[in-house]
Design a protein around this motif. Structure first.
Motif, PDB file in Angstrom:
ATOM      1  N   HIS A  99      16.271   3.833 -21.778  1.00  0.00           N
ATOM      2  CA  HIS A  99      16.422   4.732 -20.641  1.00  0.00           C
ATOM      3  C   HIS A  99      17.186   5.967 -21.092  1.00  0.00           C
ATOM      4  CE1 HIS A  99      17.979   5.313 -16.244  1.00  0.00           C
ATOM      5  NE2 HIS A  99      17.154   6.252 -16.624  1.00  0.00           N
ATOM      6  N   ALA A 100      16.598   7.144 -20.834  1.00  0.00           N
ATOM      7  CA  ALA A 100      17.257   8.408 -21.169  1.00  0.00           C
ATOM      8  C   ALA A 100      17.594   9.152 -19.891  1.00  0.00           C
ATOM      9  CB  ALA A 100      16.343   9.268 -22.030  1.00  0.00           C
ATOM     10  N   VAL A 101      18.737   9.813 -19.871  1.00  0.00           N
ATOM     11  CA  VAL A 101      19.106  10.687 -18.770  1.00  0.00           C
ATOM     12  C   VAL A 101      19.118  12.105 -19.309  1.00  0.00           C
ATOM     13  CG1 VAL A 101      20.879  11.287 -17.073  1.00  0.00           C
ATOM     14  CG2 VAL A 101      20.493   8.891 -17.690  1.00  0.00           C
ATOM     15  N   VAL A 102      18.260  12.948 -18.761  1.00  0.00           N
ATOM     16  CA  VAL A 102      18.186  14.360 -19.151  1.00  0.00           C
ATOM     17  C   VAL A 102      18.904  15.150 -18.070  1.00  0.00           C
ATOM     18  CG1 VAL A 102      16.653  16.312 -19.598  1.00  0.00           C
ATOM     19  CG2 VAL A 102      15.984  14.022 -20.340  1.00  0.00           C
ATOM     20  N   LEU A 111      11.574  18.091 -22.364  1.00  0.00           N
ATOM     21  CA  LEU A 111      12.216  16.960 -23.031  1.00  0.00           C
ATOM     22  C   LEU A 111      11.917  15.669 -22.284  1.00  0.00           C
ATOM     23  CD1 LEU A 111      13.984  15.793 -25.241  1.00  0.00           C
ATOM     24  CD2 LEU A 111      15.979  16.361 -23.834  1.00  0.00           C
ATOM     25  N   ALA A 112      12.014  15.697 -20.957  1.00  0.00           N
ATOM     26  CA  ALA A 112      11.715  14.502 -20.167  1.00  0.00           C
ATOM     27  C   ALA A 112      10.265  14.070 -20.381  1.00  0.00           C
ATOM     28  CB  ALA A 112      11.982  14.780 -18.689  1.00  0.00           C
ATOM     29  N   THR A 113       9.360  15.038 -20.447  1.00  0.00           N
ATOM     30  CA  THR A 113       7.946  14.727 -20.674  1.00  0.00           C
ATOM     31  C   THR A 113       7.739  14.118 -22.054  1.00  0.00           C
ATOM     32  OG1 THR A 113       7.281  16.516 -19.195  1.00  0.00           O
ATOM     33  CG2 THR A 113       5.620  15.705 -20.727  1.00  0.00           C
ATOM     34  N   LEU A 114       8.373  14.697 -23.076  1.00  0.00           N
ATOM     35  CA  LEU A 114       8.237  14.165 -24.437  1.00  0.00           C
ATOM     36  C   LEU A 114       8.785  12.742 -24.533  1.00  0.00           C
ATOM     37  CD1 LEU A 114       9.251  17.174 -26.704  1.00  0.00           C
ATOM     38  CD2 LEU A 114       6.991  16.123 -26.526  1.00  0.00           C
ATOM     39  N   VAL A 150       6.462   7.292 -27.436  1.00  0.00           N
ATOM     40  CA  VAL A 150       7.929   7.324 -27.337  1.00  0.00           C
ATOM     41  C   VAL A 150       8.352   6.309 -26.280  1.00  0.00           C
ATOM     42  CG1 VAL A 150       9.969   8.761 -26.942  1.00  0.00           C
ATOM     43  CG2 VAL A 150       7.944   9.751 -28.014  1.00  0.00           C
ATOM     44  N   ASP A 151       7.672   6.321 -25.150  1.00  0.00           N
ATOM     45  CA  ASP A 151       7.772   5.271 -24.127  1.00  0.00           C
ATOM     46  C   ASP A 151       9.175   4.997 -23.595  1.00  0.00           C
ATOM     47  OD1 ASP A 151       4.966   4.734 -24.200  1.00  0.00           O
ATOM     48  OD2 ASP A 151       5.291   3.665 -26.081  1.00  0.00           O
ATOM     49  N   MET A 152       9.914   6.049 -23.291  1.00  0.00           N
ATOM     50  CA  MET A 152      11.218   5.881 -22.666  1.00  0.00           C
ATOM     51  C   MET A 152      11.089   6.038 -21.157  1.00  0.00           C
ATOM     52  SD  MET A 152      13.824   7.884 -25.203  1.00  0.00           S
ATOM     53  CE  MET A 152      15.249   7.006 -24.595  1.00  0.00           C
ATOM     54  N   THR A 153      12.005   5.420 -20.427  1.00  0.00           N
ATOM     55  CA  THR A 153      12.146   5.676 -19.005  1.00  0.00           C
ATOM     56  C   THR A 153      13.126   6.828 -18.875  1.00  0.00           C
ATOM     57  OG1 THR A 153      11.755   3.369 -18.467  1.00  0.00           O
ATOM     58  CG2 THR A 153      12.900   4.692 -16.803  1.00  0.00           C
ATOM     59  N   VAL A 154      12.778   7.842 -18.089  1.00  0.00           N
ATOM     60  CA  VAL A 154      13.586   9.062 -18.040  1.00  0.00           C
ATOM     61  C   VAL A 154      14.042   9.345 -16.616  1.00  0.00           C
ATOM     62  CG1 VAL A 154      13.616  11.536 -18.515  1.00  0.00           C
ATOM     63  CG2 VAL A 154      12.305  10.011 -19.992  1.00  0.00           C
ATOM     64  N   THR A 155      15.332   9.649 -16.479  1.00  0.00           N
ATOM     65  CA  THR A 155      15.912  10.123 -15.233  1.00  0.00           C
ATOM     66  C   THR A 155      16.339  11.562 -15.467  1.00  0.00           C
ATOM     67  OG1 THR A 155      16.726   7.925 -14.648  1.00  0.00           O
ATOM     68  CG2 THR A 155      17.778   9.799 -13.550  1.00  0.00           C
ATOM     69  N   ILE A 158      23.397   2.800 -18.795  1.00  0.00           N
ATOM     70  CA  ILE A 158      22.365   2.626 -19.792  1.00  0.00           C
ATOM     71  C   ILE A 158      22.592   1.270 -20.448  1.00  0.00           C
ATOM     72  CG2 ILE A 158      21.296   3.601 -21.851  1.00  0.00           C
ATOM     73  CD1 ILE A 158      21.244   5.441 -19.374  1.00  0.00           C
ATOM     74  N   SER A 159      21.543   0.443 -20.433  1.00  0.00           N
ATOM     75  CA  SER A 159      21.655  -0.864 -21.065  1.00  0.00           C
ATOM     76  C   SER A 159      20.551  -1.037 -22.075  1.00  0.00           C
ATOM     77  CB  SER A 159      21.592  -1.960 -20.010  1.00  0.00           C
ATOM     78  OG  SER A 159      20.361  -1.905 -19.334  1.00  0.00           O
ATOM     79  N   PRO A 160      20.782  -1.810 -23.123  1.00  0.00           N
ATOM     80  CA  PRO A 160      19.743  -2.031 -24.129  1.00  0.00           C
ATOM     81  C   PRO A 160      18.595  -2.821 -23.534  1.00  0.00           C
ATOM     82  CG  PRO A 160      21.665  -3.369 -24.597  1.00  0.00           C
ATOM     83  CD  PRO A 160      22.013  -2.505 -23.419  1.00  0.00           C
ATOM     84  N   PRO A 161      17.401  -2.665 -24.091  1.00  0.00           N
ATOM     85  CA  PRO A 161      16.258  -3.411 -23.574  1.00  0.00           C
ATOM     86  C   PRO A 161      16.443  -4.909 -23.816  1.00  0.00           C
ATOM     87  CG  PRO A 161      15.653  -2.279 -25.581  1.00  0.00           C
ATOM     88  CD  PRO A 161      17.047  -1.846 -25.228  1.00  0.00           C
ATOM     89  N   CYS A 162      15.839  -5.711 -22.965  1.00  0.00           N
ATOM     90  CA  CYS A 162      15.931  -7.171 -23.105  1.00  0.00           C
ATOM     91  C   CYS A 162      15.057  -7.677 -24.215  1.00  0.00           C
ATOM     92  CB  CYS A 162      15.530  -7.844 -21.806  1.00  0.00           C
ATOM     93  SG  CYS A 162      16.620  -7.380 -20.450  1.00  0.00           S
TER      94      CYS A 162
END
Length: 85
Positions: free
Chosen positions: A38-41, A52-55, A61-66, A81-85
């Motif tokens: 999970h990225a916060v822009v 950047l959010a689109t990239l 890249v497959d991140m979840t973006v806020t 922000i937590s690591p993936p399970c």
């Protein structure tokens, strides 16, 4: 340019603003794990924030973006922000 922004949003080849592209290249260079994270822009400018959010959320890249901005208040920066399970 709107055509380049549209191509980026559609996943087509085109020009990518240099700052978002450079950020992604730095993350890859330092082997920061991205997939599933999970990225916060902070900022929604058409030059840096939105591209950047689109990239970061694009295929491969497959991140979840806020996206946080001036009207978001401090809560945007307080996303846990937590690591993936």
């Amino acid at each position: 340019h709107p055509i380049n922004a549209g191509r980026l949003a559609s996943g087509l080849q085109g020009f990518v603003p240099c700052t978002p592209r450079g950020i992604l290249e730095l993350l890859r260079y330092y082997e920061v794990p991205l997939v599933g994270r999970h990225a916060v822009v902070l900022g929604r400018s058409p030059i840096v924030g939105r591209p950047l959010a689109t990239l970061l959320s694009s295929k491969g890249v497959d991140m979840t973006v806020t996206i946080g901005h001036s009207a978001s208040g401090p809560s945007a920066a307080n996303v846990m922000i937590s690591p993936p399970c």
